[in-house]
Design a protein around this motif. Structure first.
Motif, PDB file in Angstrom:
ATOM      1  N   ALA A 144       6.378  -8.759   0.048  1.00 57.10           N
ATOM      2  CA  ALA A 144       5.968  -9.340  -1.014  1.00 57.10           C
ATOM      3  C   ALA A 144       7.473 -10.461  -1.369  1.00 57.10           C
ATOM      4  CB  ALA A 144       6.178  -8.588  -2.650  1.00 57.10           C
ATOM      5  N   GLU A 145       7.750 -11.420  -1.845  1.00 59.45           N
ATOM      6  CA  GLU A 145       9.292 -12.512  -1.983  1.00 59.45           C
ATOM      7  C   GLU A 145       9.038 -12.268  -3.848  1.00 59.45           C
ATOM      8  OE1 GLU A 145       9.308 -16.181  -0.794  1.00 59.45           O
ATOM      9  OE2 GLU A 145       8.834 -15.460   1.082  1.00 59.45           O
ATOM     10  N   LEU A 146      10.392 -12.557  -4.171  1.00 62.29           N
ATOM     11  CA  LEU A 146      10.010 -12.079  -6.039  1.00 62.29           C
ATOM     12  C   LEU A 146      10.267 -13.627  -5.838  1.00 62.29           C
ATOM     13  CD1 LEU A 146      10.077 -10.004  -7.991  1.00 62.29           C
ATOM     14  CD2 LEU A 146      10.772  -8.989  -5.166  1.00 62.29           C
ATOM     15  N   LEU A 192       6.093  -3.290   0.511  1.00 58.07           N
ATOM     16  CA  LEU A 192       5.293  -2.723   0.053  1.00 58.07           C
ATOM     17  C   LEU A 192       4.585  -1.767  -0.015  1.00 58.07           C
ATOM     18  CD1 LEU A 192       2.683  -6.155  -1.170  1.00 58.07           C
ATOM     19  CD2 LEU A 192       5.080  -5.100  -2.394  1.00 58.07           C
ATOM     20  N   ASN A 193       4.026  -0.652  -0.854  1.00 53.58           N
ATOM     21  CA  ASN A 193       3.103   0.617  -0.399  1.00 53.58           C
ATOM     22  C   ASN A 193       1.609   0.255  -0.811  1.00 53.58           C
ATOM     23  OD1 ASN A 193       4.998   1.830  -2.642  1.00 53.58           O
ATOM     24  ND2 ASN A 193       3.086   3.195  -2.727  1.00 53.58           N
ATOM     25  N   SER A 194       1.041   0.734  -0.344  1.00 46.32           N
ATOM     26  CA  SER A 194      -0.917   0.998  -0.485  1.00 46.32           C
ATOM     27  C   SER A 194      -0.953   2.261  -1.364  1.00 46.32           C
ATOM     28  CB  SER A 194      -1.604   1.214   0.189  1.00 46.32           C
ATOM     29  OG  SER A 194      -1.665   2.259   1.133  1.00 46.32           O
ATOM     30  N   SER A 195      -2.161   2.355  -2.097  1.00 46.06           N
ATOM     31  CA  SER A 195      -1.588   3.707  -3.362  1.00 46.06           C
ATOM     32  C   SER A 195      -3.652   4.103  -2.768  1.00 46.06           C
ATOM     33  CB  SER A 195      -1.969   2.805  -4.707  1.00 46.06           C
ATOM     34  OG  SER A 195      -2.228   4.202  -5.247  1.00 46.06           O
ATOM     35  N   ILE A 196      -3.909   4.820  -2.090  1.00 47.91           N
ATOM     36  CA  ILE A 196      -4.933   5.643  -1.666  1.00 47.91           C
ATOM     37  C   ILE A 196      -5.865   6.692  -2.663  1.00 47.91           C
ATOM     38  CG2 ILE A 196      -5.980   6.428   0.048  1.00 47.91           C
ATOM     39  CD1 ILE A 196      -4.930   3.998   0.587  1.00 47.91           C
ATOM     40  N   SER A 197      -6.579   6.236  -3.013  1.00 46.84           N
ATOM     41  CA  SER A 197      -6.942   7.340  -4.014  1.00 46.84           C
ATOM     42  C   SER A 197      -8.035   8.754  -3.794  1.00 46.84           C
ATOM     43  CB  SER A 197      -8.989   6.381  -4.566  1.00 46.84           C
ATOM     44  OG  SER A 197      -9.387   7.548  -6.129  1.00 46.84           O
ATOM     45  N   ALA A 224       5.165 -11.472  -8.239  1.00 41.24           N
ATOM     46  CA  ALA A 224       5.113 -11.195  -6.463  1.00 41.24           C
ATOM     47  C   ALA A 224       3.887 -10.608  -5.995  1.00 41.24           C
ATOM     48  CB  ALA A 224       6.216  -9.376  -6.644  1.00 41.24           C
ATOM     49  N   ARG A 225       3.675 -10.747  -4.930  1.00 38.15           N
ATOM     50  CA  ARG A 225       2.456 -11.146  -4.059  1.00 38.15           C
ATOM     51  C   ARG A 225       1.817 -10.003  -3.549  1.00 38.15           C
ATOM     52  NH1 ARG A 225      -1.995 -12.339  -7.680  1.00 38.15           N
ATOM     53  NH2 ARG A 225      -1.104 -13.123  -9.402  1.00 38.15           N
ATOM     54  N   ASN A 226       1.339  -9.629  -2.064  1.00 35.81           N
ATOM     55  CA  ASN A 226       0.956  -9.116  -0.809  1.00 35.81           C
ATOM     56  C   ASN A 226       1.710 -10.220   0.274  1.00 35.81           C
ATOM     57  OD1 ASN A 226       1.264  -7.624   1.374  1.00 35.81           O
ATOM     58  ND2 ASN A 226      -1.189  -7.181   0.819  1.00 35.81           N
ATOM     59  N   ASP A 227       1.895 -10.619   0.674  1.00 36.65           N
ATOM     60  CA  ASP A 227       1.785 -10.972   2.201  1.00 36.65           C
ATOM     61  C   ASP A 227       2.195 -10.297   3.667  1.00 36.65           C
ATOM     62  OD1 ASP A 227       1.627 -13.187   4.130  1.00 36.65           O
ATOM     63  OD2 ASP A 227       3.538 -14.574   3.286  1.00 36.65           O
TER      64      ASP A 227
END
Ligand code: MG
Length: 371
Positions: free
Chosen positions: A343-345, A135-140, A336-339
């Motif tokens: 993320a697992e599907l 996963l990647n973050s999104s930085i405002s 799909a959740r951040n762990d």
């Protein structure tokens, strides 16, 4: 099996905190999402979500999706939902263009195909490549200090890839943002800089040639031709996003050598069927791709990440999840959740996310197959 009923809902999704793109030019406080449920005469129901991330991000808006349903939903009634390519052609004949409006219906068709065959979507998209999706973050967009702090918080949540939103009117401030982020970057971090169309080619060339960033620069300018011009005058890898909507757009980008990678988003290009073609093309030409959706709840996130999981890892960059940005989570625990940055599907048949009846959604018009 026949589609017997199409139900449509609208839900406003407040963000947990305001979010700025394009160097602060675009501000978002809530998203307008449309949910569709395709019901069948055999008792199965499939779900899809269309959420264009507000109405200033793409040539798309929530009201447009719901207006298009008046034309698209009747075209699906009585048809076999498993005939997905045929039904996409039907929708394209019934309403040329308006790609984003077709995406939630197409997702619901894939959900039904998965349920009826007993296969999760990632199996239908080619089969899992690995166990999880990074996963990647999104930085405002913010001050250099605010953006560095946001990346530190994302790192603490497990993210190693970060999409930092820049693109202000002052080149010196964007240079300061990028320099600060690069100075604070840790060895395991990978940072991409997403301009969201904000720069003119001249500013793009000025900023990109002034910094020593190792990551990608995404959608520096409004049009494909402007981005090609920037590509010729800079050295960093470029990723394209908003300017690619039709398949022809992707072909044009490849032929022009405009980019080394792209964002692959079902709700931007017209649904899972059309985005799978883009993914397959991207694999064929060696692009690296962030596969995620434009916005929405965990339902839209999970649909896109099924495709990510089924994409060769050498062609796949990290995927972003929208739902952690929302103030409320209407489907807690599902999808799909951040762990720790992964993320697992769901391994269950179909999409694996089902909105519950407890949701107090405003119910829109429902279309039912005539007897
Ligand atoms: Mg982008």
């Amino acid at each position: 099996m026949k589609v017997s009923r199409v139900a449509v809902w609208q839900k406003t999704l407040p963000l947990a905190k305001p979010y700025w793109l394009s160097g602060g030019r675009l501000k978002f406080e809530a998203l307008d999402s449309t949910f569709v449920r395709l019901e069948t005469d055999e008792g199965l129901s499939g779900w899809g979500e269309g959420c264009p991330w507000g109405h200033t991000y793409l040539p798309a808006f929530g009201g447009g999706i719901r207006a298009a349903m008046e034309v698209l939903a009747p075209a699906l009634l009585g048809r076999d939902p498993r005939h997905i390519e045929a039904l996409n052609r039907t929708m394209d004949v019934a309403l040329p263009g308006h790609l984003y409006a077709k995406a939630p219906l197409d997702t619901a068709l894939w959900d039904l195909l998965g349920q009826s065959t007993g296969l999760p979507l990632h199996a239908l998209f080619g089969g899992a490549e690995g166990e999880v999706v990074a996963l990647n973050s999104s930085i405002s967009t913010g001050t250099p200090e605010e953006m560095v702090a946001s990346i530190e918080a994302a790192r603490a949540a497990g993210y190693r890839t970060h999409s930092a939103k820049v693109g202000g009117r002052e080149p010196a401030l964007d240079i300061a943002r990028i320099d600060a982020i690069e100075a604070a970057r840790q060895a395991a971090d990978f940072v991409t800089y997403d301009i969201n169309r904000a720069w003119t080619p001249a500013v793009a060339v000025e900023v990109m040639n002034a910094v020593s960033a190792s990551g990608w620069f995404e959608q520096p300018c409004e049009t494909l031709d402007q981005c090609i011009q920037v590509r010729r005058l800079t050295r960093q890898p470029i990723m394209l996003d908003e300017c690619l909507q039709s398949f022809q757009d992707h072909l044009d980008a490849w032929k022009a050598g405009a980019c080394e990678g792209i964002k692959v988003k079902p709700n931007r290009v017209g649904g899972l069927t059309k985005v799978k073609r883009v993914r397959d093309f991207g694999v064929s030409v060696g692009w690296r791709m962030h596969i995620e959706d434009v916005g929405g709840t965990v339902l839209a996130d999970t649909a896109a990440l099924h495709l990510a999981l089924a994409t060769p890892e050498e062609n796949r960059l990290a995927s972003w999840l929208c739902h952690p940005h929302l103030a409320d989570d209407p489907m807690p625990g599902q999808g799909a959740r951040n762990d720790g940055g992964l993320a697992e599907l769901p391994a269950v048949p179909g999409l694996g996310v089902t909105p519950g009846p407890r949701l107090a959604w405003r119910v829109g018009r429902r279309l039912r197959l005539a007897a």
